[in-house]
Design an enzyme around this catalytic site. Structure first.
Site, short mmCIF file in Angstrom:
data_model
loop_
_atom_site.label_atom_id
_atom_site.label_comp_id
_atom_site.label_asym_id
_atom_site.label_seq_id
_atom_site.Cartn_x
_atom_site.Cartn_y
_atom_site.Cartn_z
CG HIS A 41 48.57 8.53 36.26
ND1 HIS A 41 47.74 9.66 36.53
CD2 HIS A 41 48.29 7.56 35.41
CE1 HIS A 41 46.60 9.38 35.87
NE2 HIS A 41 46.89 7.89 35.33
CG HIS A 70 43.93 2.28 36.69
ND1 HIS A 70 43.28 3.27 36.16
CD2 HIS A 70 43.20 1.97 37.69
CE1 HIS A 70 42.34 3.49 36.81
NE2 HIS A 70 41.93 2.76 37.81
#
EC number: 4.6.1.18
Length: 158
Positions: free
Chosen positions: A42, A153
């Site tokens: 990410h 996450h």
């Protein structure tokens, strides 16, 4: 009665088998901590087209990942978000270790569009400036010691 019970048991076993397959497809590679895997998946300070950027993720998985979001910011900036107020994770209401970014960041959303053979995954790219929500946990011994709490996450982009 017996055939119905037997059929139900087979269906349950199939369902459990499929759910464990789904979990294994989303599992992180064993050699990484959750924060390291978060960073690979990410964090991308310089935007690249998704077809190229996703190669770094897909090489650790047995398939082309269907979609992914790259935040165009630093890992340290996302770590700082972990210091924001705790909230229930919008993507999983059973978790309360999420934190809202508070500021919009540039990001790229990748969506699988082409062949799904691992050597030839093709993606479309969509650019945006959005807020994000991350789940954070205490660091793993493999994570940088200067960060006691780390992102693990990417829960939601808003």
């Amino acid at each position: 009665m017996v055939p119905k019970l037997f059929t139900s048991q087979i269906c349950l076993l199939l369902l459990l088998g499929l759910s464990s397959l789904e979990v294994s497809l989303h599992a992180k590679p064993q050699q990484f901590s959750w924060a390291q895997w978060f960073r690979i998946q990410h964090i991308q300070t310089t935007p690249l087209h998704c077809t190229y950027a996703m190669r770094a993720i897909n090489r650790y998985q047995p398939r082309c990942k269907n979609r992914n979001t790259f935040l165009h910011t630093t890992f340290a900036d996302v770590v700082n978000v972990c210091g924001n107020t705790n909230m229930t994770c919008p993507g999983n209401a059973s978790l309360n270790n999420c934190h809202h970014s508070g500021v919009r960041v540039p990001l790229t959303y990748c969506n699988l569009t082409g062949p799904q053979t691992i050597s030839n995954c093709v993606y479309s790219s969509t650019q945006a400036n959005m807020f994000y929500v991350v789940a954070c946990d205490n660091r793993d011994p493999r994570d940088p010691p200067q960060y006691p709490v780390v992102p693990v996450h990417l829960d939601t982009i808003i």
